[in-house]
Design an enzyme around this catalytic site. Structure first.
Site, PDB file in Angstrom:
ATOM      1  N   HIS A   1       0.831  -1.209   0.000  1.00  0.00           N
ATOM      2  CA  HIS A   1       0.000   0.000   0.000  1.00  0.00           C
ATOM      3  C   HIS A   1       0.871   1.267   0.000  1.00  0.00           C
ATOM      4  O   HIS A   1       0.717   2.142  -0.856  1.00  0.00           O
ATOM      5  CB  HIS A   1      -0.916  -0.015   1.235  1.00  0.00           C
ATOM      6  CG  HIS A   1      -1.847   1.149   1.334  1.00  0.00           C
ATOM      7  ND1 HIS A   1      -3.165   1.077   0.926  1.00  0.00           N
ATOM      8  CD2 HIS A   1      -1.668   2.420   1.766  1.00  0.00           C
ATOM      9  CE1 HIS A   1      -3.743   2.257   1.116  1.00  0.00           C
ATOM     10  NE2 HIS A   1      -2.860   3.100   1.629  1.00  0.00           N
ATOM     11  N   GLU A   2       1.790   1.340   0.944  1.00  0.00           N
ATOM     12  CA  GLU A   2       2.602   2.564   1.055  1.00  0.00           C
ATOM     13  C   GLU A   2       3.524   2.720  -0.156  1.00  0.00           C
ATOM     14  O   GLU A   2       3.769   3.839  -0.612  1.00  0.00           O
ATOM     15  CB  GLU A   2       3.401   2.580   2.368  1.00  0.00           C
ATOM     16  CG  GLU A   2       2.556   2.506   3.655  1.00  0.00           C
ATOM     17  CD  GLU A   2       1.436   3.547   3.739  1.00  0.00           C
ATOM     18  OE1 GLU A   2       1.562   4.631   3.148  1.00  0.00           O
ATOM     19  OE2 GLU A   2       0.407   3.251   4.402  1.00  0.00           O
TER      20      GLU A   2
ATOM     21  N   GLU B  51      -5.150   7.360  -3.013  1.00  0.00           N
ATOM     22  CA  GLU B  51      -5.610   6.062  -2.505  1.00  0.00           C
ATOM     23  C   GLU B  51      -5.827   5.074  -3.652  1.00  0.00           C
ATOM     24  O   GLU B  51      -5.711   3.865  -3.474  1.00  0.00           O
ATOM     25  CB  GLU B  51      -6.894   6.223  -1.686  1.00  0.00           C
ATOM     26  CG  GLU B  51      -6.652   6.715  -0.270  1.00  0.00           C
ATOM     27  CD  GLU B  51      -5.805   5.772   0.568  1.00  0.00           C
ATOM     28  OE1 GLU B  51      -6.076   4.565   0.594  1.00  0.00           O
ATOM     29  OE2 GLU B  51      -4.835   6.247   1.195  1.00  0.00           O
TER      30      GLU B  51
ATOM     31  N   HIS C 215       1.678   4.447  -2.827  1.00  0.00           N
ATOM     32  CA  HIS C 215       1.662   5.912  -2.652  1.00  0.00           C
ATOM     33  C   HIS C 215       3.001   6.518  -3.090  1.00  0.00           C
ATOM     34  O   HIS C 215       3.054   7.533  -3.770  1.00  0.00           O
ATOM     35  CB  HIS C 215       1.470   6.272  -1.171  1.00  0.00           C
ATOM     36  CG  HIS C 215       0.047   6.184  -0.687  1.00  0.00           C
ATOM     37  ND1 HIS C 215      -0.980   6.876  -1.274  1.00  0.00           N
ATOM     38  CD2 HIS C 215      -0.511   5.504   0.356  1.00  0.00           C
ATOM     39  CE1 HIS C 215      -2.115   6.627  -0.604  1.00  0.00           C
ATOM     40  NE2 HIS C 215      -1.857   5.795   0.378  1.00  0.00           N
TER      41      HIS C 215
END
Ligand code: ZN
Length: 479
Positions: free
Chosen positions: A246-247, A278, A250
């Protein structure tokens, strides 16, 4: 940007290892930088120059976007009187500690008066900014340009029944065993695997780094410095894996945006909005990172790093990481029911801000709406209204961006699948085919296009619920 990046560096340090007694001075240092930023941004010459321009005065797309962005700053944040801004900061910091106490003692009454204050300040802020049909629109627009209650109502009304029907159908099946995800593991070995995965996704360690913190996050400290964090405190190994993916999603967005020389180092040289951000993290974490194709490629490496998975088959592993069940806590929710957690918060926020729900009745409203939307009634306040810190932090209008990210990600993925074989790219580890598409259609645009425009140009369609509901139906009816 430089002042913002220095401020980010302070907060990175605070979250990743500053000693406890440094906090007081650290918050004063941060406050000093915030006011420096405000003074520079609202200095007479700058303010006059921006107000004398209109978007069409820009001679290229980038200039038009910069003018739009700065006009928005003057219309929103810079419009707020300094007394309101400093009161907000004070009440938020008090809100955090009262929320922590209320949560520890499982007593909503401790937090309720402060929540009343914070809601009334948010309403005051919305009234001053005053954009849109409803006060809540002004708050939504702060996080996602152009987002309104009308648009979200329509997106969520299409999504909720699809999710609820899928969850009920899944409950008819025998439960899935995911116990093997909660096994002891060697942290450095797992970290080695995670660095490899981030590298496969294109995370550039010459322009970024990874740390450890209580809650994973991504932060940009400079045009060539994007940091992510992870944690290894959750009993499930997949918590750390999902967080890292997830990170990284980003981080590669911000790293990509600042390679566009036309916007590098300007306020356009990063992700355009919370919702699109997101979409990039969730695309990788859920849409790709929980797919069988992804793990056909990555599972042998994971088995080398986590020996306890040696006898767990690929099929068992993929089923376990996609296990669905109604539960209380949003941050632990599965990919499917997560959406209902957000819809619940959105419905409550909307009512709190328009005044149709009183703060004193909000805890009970949370519980009854949770039964209705999620099919789960919280057992106590910690499972209900006190579970998240966002409201204590004065953030109203932020929650919907999580599900907006899902809508955008699904639209992007549907389009990618029309253009190339995503499944084959994943299962053969050719992730660069995917990131090349992201870079061309999303990252390089930085903040030049508004979120909905960006989506339209990348996919040829205006955003609707179709791609996401199709994705969920296809995935969760066939697991
Ligand atoms: Zn995120």
């Amino acid at each position: 940007m430089k002042v913002e990046h220095i401020k980010a560096l302070l907060s990175w340090d605070q979250e990743t290892g500053a000693p406890p007694l440094s906090m007081q001075e650290r918050s004063e240092q941060s406050e000093l930088l915030s006011s420096l930023y405000y003074q520079k941004a609202t200095a007479e010459g700058v303010k006059e120059a921006v107000s004398s321009l209109c978007e069409d005065d820009g001679t290229c797309l980038e200039d038009k976007a910069l003018i739009r962005r700065w006009k928005k700053y003057y219309r929103t944040e810079a419009m707020l009187p300094e007394t309101l801004v400093s009161r907000y900061a004070r009440e938020v910091s008090m809100g955090q500690s009262l929320w922590e106490e209320a949560k520890a003692k499982n007593d909503y009454r401790i937090f309720q008066p402060q929540l009343e204050t914070l809601v009334s300040l948010a309403r005051e802020k919305a009234a001053i900014i005053g954009k849109g049909e409803k006060p809540y629109d002004a708050l939504l627009d702060l996080y996602e340009d152009g987002m309104t209650v009308r648009k979200l109502d329509s997106l969520f009304a299409s999504l909720a029944p699809v999710v609820q029907k899928l969850v009920s159908a899944i409950e008819e099946h025998p439960p899935i065993d995911d116990g093997f995800l909660r096994i002891p593991y060697d942290v450095p070995k797992l970290q080695g695997f995670l660095s490899w995965i981030s590298g496969c996704m294109g995370f550039d360690t010459q322009r970024g780094g990874v740390g450890v913190s209580a809650h994973p996050f991504t932060i940009t400290l400079g045009v060539d410095d994007v940091r992510i964090t992870n944690r290894f405190s959750d009993p499930s190994i997949f918590d750390a894996i999902a967080s890292q993916i997830h990170e990284t999603g980003h981080a590669i967005y911000d790293q990509g945006a600042s390679t566009n020389g036309k916007i590098r180092g300007t306020s356009l040289g990063a992700g355009v909005s919370m919702g699109i951000h997101e979409s990039q993290s969730r695309l990788w974490e859920n849409f790709l990172g929980r797919s069988k194709d992804f793990w056909i490629f990555a599972y042998p490496e994971l088995q080398k790093a986590v020996t306890g998975l040696k006898d767990v088959s690929l099929g068992q592993f993929v089923l376990a990481i996609n296990k669905v069940g109604r539960s209380a806590i949003r941050t632990n929710a599965d990919e499917l029911t997560y959406n209902l957690h957000i819809i619940l918060r959105y419905e409550l926020e909307k009512k709190l801000i328009d005044g149709s729900l009183a703060v004193k009745d909000a805890a009970e409203a949370w519980n009854s709406m949770s039964s209705m939307v999620l099919g789960y009634r919280p057992k106590d306040y910690g499972e209900g209204i006190l579970q998240d810190c966002h409201w204590a932090g004065g953030d109203f209008g932020y929650f919907p961006t999580y599900v907006l990210g899902n809508f955008y990600a699904a639209a992007f993925l549907e389009q990618m699948k029309k253009e190339f074989d995503v499944a084959s790219a994943l299962s053969h580890g050719r992730f660069s085919e995917i990131t090349r598409w992201q870079n061309e259609h999303i990252w390089q645009k930085g903040g030049i296009l508004l979120p909905e425009q960006l989506c339209y140009e990348a996919t040829g369609h205006v955003l609707d619920a179709g791609p996401f509901t199709r994705y969920l139906e296809n995935k969760f009816s066939n697991l």
